[in-house]
Scaffold this active site. Sequence first.
Site, PDB file in Angstrom:
ATOM      1  N   LYS A 158       0.883  -1.180   0.000  1.00 24.71           N
ATOM      2  CA  LYS A 158       0.000   0.000   0.000  1.00 24.71           C
ATOM      3  C   LYS A 158       0.916   1.224   0.000  1.00 24.71           C
ATOM      4  CE  LYS A 158      -1.684   2.957   1.904  1.00 24.71           C
ATOM      5  NZ  LYS A 158      -1.387   4.354   1.509  1.00 24.71           N
ATOM      6  N   GLU A 229       8.878   1.890  11.131  1.00 26.28           N
ATOM      7  CA  GLU A 229       9.999   2.846  11.058  1.00 26.28           C
ATOM      8  C   GLU A 229       9.396   4.221  10.858  1.00 26.28           C
ATOM      9  OE1 GLU A 229      12.849   2.333  11.931  1.00 26.28           O
ATOM     10  OE2 GLU A 229      12.711   0.157  12.022  1.00 26.28           O
ATOM     11  N   CYS A 263      13.760  10.792   6.522  1.00 29.62           N
ATOM     12  CA  CYS A 263      13.631  10.515   7.959  1.00 29.62           C
ATOM     13  C   CYS A 263      14.963  10.720   8.651  1.00 29.62           C
ATOM     14  CB  CYS A 263      13.132   9.095   8.171  1.00 29.62           C
ATOM     15  SG  CYS A 263      14.195   7.867   7.409  1.00 29.62           S
ATOM     16  N   GLU A 359       9.288  16.733  14.627  1.00 24.10           N
ATOM     17  CA  GLU A 359       9.799  16.654  13.263  1.00 24.10           C
ATOM     18  C   GLU A 359       9.024  17.609  12.353  1.00 24.10           C
ATOM     19  OE1 GLU A 359       8.615  13.224  10.840  1.00 24.10           O
ATOM     20  OE2 GLU A 359      10.716  12.936  10.298  1.00 24.10           O
TER      21      GLU A 359
HETATM   22  P1  NAD Z   1       2.442   9.047   6.658  1.00 20.33           P
HETATM   23  O1  NAD Z   1       2.550   8.454   8.019  1.00 20.33           O
HETATM   24  O2  NAD Z   1       1.503  10.158   6.439  1.00 20.33           O
HETATM   25  O3  NAD Z   1       2.018   7.891   5.617  1.00 20.33           O
HETATM   26  C1  NAD Z   1       2.750   6.687   5.500  1.00 20.33           C
HETATM   27  C2  NAD Z   1       1.852   5.627   4.893  1.00 20.33           C
HETATM   28  O4  NAD Z   1       0.808   5.283   5.811  1.00 20.33           O
HETATM   29  C3  NAD Z   1       1.141   6.067   3.609  1.00 20.33           C
HETATM   30  O5  NAD Z   1       1.094   4.981   2.726  1.00 20.33           O
HETATM   31  C4  NAD Z   1      -0.249   6.430   4.118  1.00 20.33           C
HETATM   32  O6  NAD Z   1      -1.235   6.398   3.114  1.00 20.33           O
HETATM   33  C5  NAD Z   1      -0.454   5.342   5.155  1.00 20.33           C
HETATM   34  N1  NAD Z   1      -1.476   5.619   6.171  1.00 20.33           N
HETATM   35  C6  NAD Z   1      -1.882   6.831   6.644  1.00 20.33           C
HETATM   36  N2  NAD Z   1      -2.805   6.670   7.626  1.00 20.33           N
HETATM   37  C7  NAD Z   1      -2.976   5.325   7.760  1.00 20.33           C
HETATM   38  C8  NAD Z   1      -3.807   4.526   8.616  1.00 20.33           C
HETATM   39  N3  NAD Z   1      -4.608   5.067   9.518  1.00 20.33           N
HETATM   40  N4  NAD Z   1      -3.733   3.175   8.498  1.00 20.33           N
HETATM   41  C9  NAD Z   1      -2.893   2.601   7.592  1.00 20.33           C
HETATM   42  N5  NAD Z   1      -2.098   3.307   6.761  1.00 20.33           N
HETATM   43  C10 NAD Z   1      -2.139   4.661   6.847  1.00 20.33           C
HETATM   44  O7  NAD Z   1       3.935   9.439   6.219  1.00 20.33           O
HETATM   45  P2  NAD Z   1       4.441  10.155   4.872  1.00 20.33           P
HETATM   46  O8  NAD Z   1       4.022  11.586   4.875  1.00 20.33           O
HETATM   47  O9  NAD Z   1       4.104   9.327   3.681  1.00 20.33           O
HETATM   48  O10 NAD Z   1       6.026  10.056   5.063  1.00 20.33           O
HETATM   49  C11 NAD Z   1       6.761  10.956   5.826  1.00 20.33           C
HETATM   50  C12 NAD Z   1       7.087  10.384   7.192  1.00 20.33           C
HETATM   51  O11 NAD Z   1       7.750   9.117   7.042  1.00 20.33           O
HETATM   52  C13 NAD Z   1       8.043  11.227   8.015  1.00 20.33           C
HETATM   53  O12 NAD Z   1       7.634  11.262   9.365  1.00 20.33           O
HETATM   54  C14 NAD Z   1       9.367  10.490   7.879  1.00 20.33           C
HETATM   55  O13 NAD Z   1      10.283  10.740   8.927  1.00 20.33           O
HETATM   56  C15 NAD Z   1       8.922   9.078   7.852  1.00 20.33           C
HETATM   57  N6  NAD Z   1       9.906   8.191   7.245  1.00 20.33           N
HETATM   58  C16 NAD Z   1      10.564   7.311   8.053  1.00 20.33           C
HETATM   59  C17 NAD Z   1      11.538   6.470   7.515  1.00 20.33           C
HETATM   60  C18 NAD Z   1      12.278   5.474   8.376  1.00 20.33           C
HETATM   61  O14 NAD Z   1      12.854   4.527   7.836  1.00 20.33           O
HETATM   62  N7  NAD Z   1      12.285   5.645   9.694  1.00 20.33           N
HETATM   63  C19 NAD Z   1      11.838   6.551   6.152  1.00 20.33           C
HETATM   64  C20 NAD Z   1      11.136   7.465   5.352  1.00 20.33           C
HETATM   65  C21 NAD Z   1      10.173   8.270   5.908  1.00 20.33           C
END
Ligand code: NAD
Length: 460
Positions: A158, A229, A263, A359
């Site tokens: 997803k 993560e 991240c 963040e």
């Molecule tokens: P996000 O949390 O908004 O979304 C991540 C994913 O979760 C998307 O596919 C989204 O559609 C899905 N999602 C959202 N709500 C959900 C729910 N209730 N149930 C199931 N799935 C759901 O994050 P983003 O804006 O896509 O990415 C940015 C964030 O990701 C930042 O906080 C960044 O630090 C983090 N990030 C972490 C890593 C790591 O390895 N630690 C790597 C890259 C990005």
Amino acid sequence: MTELRSTSPQRPDDVVVTLQAATAADVAAAADAARGAQSGWAAAPPAVRAAALGGAADAVEGAAAELTDLVVREVGKPRGEAAGEVGRAVAILRYHAQQVYDPQGAVHAPSSGGTGLSFTRRRARGVAGLITPWNFPLAIPLWKAAPALAFGNAVLLKPAPQATACALRLAELLTPHLPGGLLAVLPGGAEAGAAVVDAADVVSFTGSAAVGAGIAVAATRRGVPVQCEMGGQNPAVVLPDADLERAAGQIAAAAFGFAGQKCTATKRVVVLGRVEEFTEALVAAARALPFGDPADAATLVGPVVEESARDRVVAAATGARSAGGRVLTGGTATGDGGWYVGPTVVDGLPEDAELLREETFGPICAVVAADSVADAVRRANAVRYGLTAAVYTGDLDAALQVVDGLAAGQVKVNAPTTGVDFHLPFGGQRDSSYGAREQGKAAQDFYTSLHTVTVAPTGR
Ligand code: NAD
């Protein structure tokens, strides 16, 4: 039915893809098909799985130029980094193609003694539900999917709505090499993500801390293994003997490259001694970074992914001023239509300022002064996150003291907080991570379950 629209951050009127989000029924049907394909895949000889992943790697490599263009267009990643991500995607597939041959367990002395045999053996978990962010639209889906497949699982992916086209193209390249139904991409937002968590036998999530916390609860309630993560508030500690120009150059690139949307991006710089000199060097390095259209080969800082992301960075700079800080460069929206905000450096913030604690996923970074090595470590750790950290010094003892004290899953000495090696385990501490590490040899633990077998002699 929910419509999904993914648009280009640099030209928001450029619609990259429009489609209907997957429904819960679509996810359930994909899960059934995946489950049907999985047992045969897990039972196939390792060479068959290795060949399939190798074929997928060749397909991604063959489409490298087109994929690079798509990553630039859909998420606004600067061209050089986008090309690097495609290369990394190929390398991840090739690395995991060979992991099918890794040992699957260990042999132990049987408790009965004699010629009996006790051994452990790993088995695929079943259907892996992968929920991914948009910022590494190829590498993150693959650093989850490649090991999941290598160790005999099926995959439901997803992707983030902002990276829908990249995920769909990736699936087109991969699926001809895999049994039908084994890998499915289910575009959508929270609803599709929740349905994937409900259908999977193992869940791997990367994204924000708030969403990850909910996914950890939902998967745990179902009793399936889950790893999350999440976000970071990564510090770089600069000690008095550091080469300030070099440190400032690296930290600027780590804070503002790809507009700070990693991240692992540096969000705080904790400086001991020579604070003004370092801050000047950082501001100069930030201003010197090529900023603009990510399609230009020279660009290092492009737009942020969407309007709300740009507004959050501008609001963070405004909030920093209200909290008593100084915005030394950046902090305002720029550009002609795209979601641009320039590299932003802030200093003079009180310890409890929002910008130092939470963040902000964009090109903004704060400088903080420390008065001893111990104080630098304390300030670096004064957040709820613990993903990555860096320390700049030529003093080995001081470096080791700081490394030992930092609460972070990955620490680098004289190297940026950014940059993750796919052959090493990756993950953080505190609210940055939940569950097992991913990548490298750690992936096998997560995507398989361990079984203990004892064979007793018949005594005949
Ligand atoms: P996000 O949390 O908004 O979304 C991540 C994913 O979760 C998307 O596919 C989204 O559609 C899905 N999602 C959202 N709500 C959900 C729910 N209730 N149930 C199931 N799935 C759901 O994050 P983003 O804006 O896509 O990415 C940015 C964030 O990701 C930042 O906080 C960044 O630090 C983090 N990030 C972490 C890593 C790591 O390895 N630690 C790597 C890259 C990005």
